[in-house]
Motif scaffolding. Sequence first.
Motif, PDB file in Angstrom:
ATOM      1  N   SER A 103       0.907  -5.018  -5.294  1.00  0.00           N
ATOM      2  CA  SER A 103       0.218  -3.746  -5.104  1.00  0.00           C
ATOM      3  C   SER A 103      -1.300  -3.902  -5.187  1.00  0.00           C
ATOM      4  CB  SER A 103       0.700  -2.722  -6.130  1.00  0.00           C
ATOM      5  OG  SER A 103       0.533  -3.219  -7.443  1.00  0.00           O
ATOM      6  N   GLU A 142      -3.156  -1.305  -2.711  1.00  0.00           N
ATOM      7  CA  GLU A 142      -3.458  -0.028  -3.357  1.00  0.00           C
ATOM      8  C   GLU A 142      -4.962   0.145  -3.540  1.00  0.00           C
ATOM      9  OE1 GLU A 142      -1.692   2.531  -4.292  1.00  0.00           O
ATOM     10  OE2 GLU A 142       0.358   1.820  -4.018  1.00  0.00           O
ATOM     11  N   TYR A 157       2.625   2.410 -11.604  1.00  0.00           N
ATOM     12  CA  TYR A 157       3.113   2.801 -10.287  1.00  0.00           C
ATOM     13  C   TYR A 157       4.548   3.309 -10.369  1.00  0.00           C
ATOM     14  CZ  TYR A 157      -0.952   0.410  -8.373  1.00  0.00           C
ATOM     15  OH  TYR A 157      -2.227   0.026  -8.079  1.00  0.00           O
ATOM     16  N   GLU A 175       5.589  15.700  -0.197  1.00  0.00           N
ATOM     17  CA  GLU A 175       4.157  15.428  -0.303  1.00  0.00           C
ATOM     18  C   GLU A 175       3.353  16.241   0.708  1.00  0.00           C
ATOM     19  OE1 GLU A 175       6.038  12.407   2.448  1.00  0.00           O
ATOM     20  OE2 GLU A 175       6.481  13.297   0.495  1.00  0.00           O
ATOM     21  N   THR A 215       1.091  12.067  -6.356  1.00  0.00           N
ATOM     22  CA  THR A 215       1.472  11.589  -5.021  1.00  0.00           C
ATOM     23  C   THR A 215       0.309  11.840  -4.060  1.00  0.00           C
ATOM     24  OG1 THR A 215       3.817  11.997  -5.468  1.00  0.00           O
ATOM     25  CG2 THR A 215       3.191  11.721  -3.170  1.00  0.00           C
ATOM     26  N   SER A 216       0.199  13.030  -3.552  1.00  0.00           N
ATOM     27  CA  SER A 216      -0.900  13.339  -2.638  1.00  0.00           C
ATOM     28  C   SER A 216      -2.097  13.963  -3.355  1.00  0.00           C
ATOM     29  CB  SER A 216      -0.413  14.297  -1.549  1.00  0.00           C
ATOM     30  OG  SER A 216      -0.054  15.545  -2.123  1.00  0.00           O
ATOM     31  N   LYS A 245       1.834   6.973 -10.524  1.00  0.00           N
ATOM     32  CA  LYS A 245       1.333   7.286  -9.185  1.00  0.00           C
ATOM     33  C   LYS A 245       2.322   6.718  -8.179  1.00  0.00           C
ATOM     34  CE  LYS A 245      -2.261   6.068  -5.846  1.00  0.00           C
ATOM     35  NZ  LYS A 245      -1.271   5.494  -4.919  1.00  0.00           N
ATOM     36  N   THR A 254       1.883   3.399  -2.664  1.00  0.00           N
ATOM     37  CA  THR A 254       1.497   3.589  -1.269  1.00  0.00           C
ATOM     38  C   THR A 254       2.254   2.624  -0.372  1.00  0.00           C
ATOM     39  OG1 THR A 254      -0.719   4.243  -1.961  1.00  0.00           O
ATOM     40  CG2 THR A 254      -0.459   3.563   0.334  1.00  0.00           C
ATOM     41  N   ARG A 255       2.711   3.139   0.763  1.00  0.00           N
ATOM     42  CA  ARG A 255       3.373   2.289   1.762  1.00  0.00           C
ATOM     43  C   ARG A 255       2.444   2.079   2.944  1.00  0.00           C
ATOM     44  NH1 ARG A 255       9.179   3.565   4.055  1.00  0.00           N
ATOM     45  NH2 ARG A 255       8.184   2.269   5.625  1.00  0.00           N
ATOM     46  N   PRO A 256       1.760   0.930   3.013  1.00  0.00           N
ATOM     47  CA  PRO A 256       0.882   0.686   4.163  1.00  0.00           C
ATOM     48  C   PRO A 256       1.713   0.393   5.413  1.00  0.00           C
ATOM     49  CG  PRO A 256       0.993  -1.259   2.780  1.00  0.00           C
ATOM     50  CD  PRO A 256       1.767  -0.192   2.064  1.00  0.00           C
TER      51      PRO A 256
END
Length: 278
Positions: free
Chosen positions: A69, A73, A93, A196, A223-224, A250, A253-255
């Motif tokens: 991450s 992240e 996370y 989200e 989240t958002s 938190k 994040t999925r890139p």
Amino acid sequence: MHERVIFLILLCVIGMLCTVIGFWRRKTADAAFAAARAAATAKERDRYCRLAVLAGHREACLMFCFARSDFFEDHQPLKPFKSHGIKVAFYGYYYPSRYADLIDDEQRAFCRSLYQFKEGENHGIEFFKACMSVLNLDDAPYHILFMPCSDEFKYARRFKRLDWYITTHRPDLSSGLYDVDVFESRDSLHEAKGGENRILERNYRITGNIEGKQIIIVDDVLTSGQSMADYKEEIERCGGKVVAAIFYGKTVTRPPLLLIKAHVWGGCIVNKIKELTK
């Protein structure tokens, strides 16, 4: 006519080769991914995971992303950052349950502790103390307001022990657990599909006197940031000033998968160049 036949034969041969290569590529990817999941050490897991990514395995891309991450992240645990004009810190996370097979034992243990906090089985004192310490706020008195939940029962169950800790062990703070009235139930944003992107339905009202108080928001999952922004707006409408927010977790994040693959391929190429130049 003869040249056309040769051309068609070549196309068939190329097609067969591509099919065979694709088949063994998928087999290699599946084998490397299985080895990564069964790896006894983090180093082995990382090695096999990278091989599976190189072979094009989709879930291996996510596994690599979650394991590293620090590459993908923007924000790290217990390192404050600014969001919506206030300081924000989180403890670790959070990985949604659908990714349970792609994370390691330590990550699963953290997610279990977060679920226990949400259910009121984990008091959350350690998370609260750790996040408060890294915020580095001035020594002014701060008032803690807890994020309203989907119903009154969950709200009280989740935050009652933090309320006890603040009122009995933190003379520098005051608890606002009873400043908020959760008057009806609503769907949980975290549990709802596409949550989200949903607009938060206000099922609460601020009934306590928070005029002129400096507020720190406490919540379970960031989240958002939509819920935090909405709550901040309502607090400030009632005369409070939000200076910070802390979260147990938190959402990771999925890139884009292409970015993950590019990172792994880039690392592989760099290592090969280093080997050749030795």
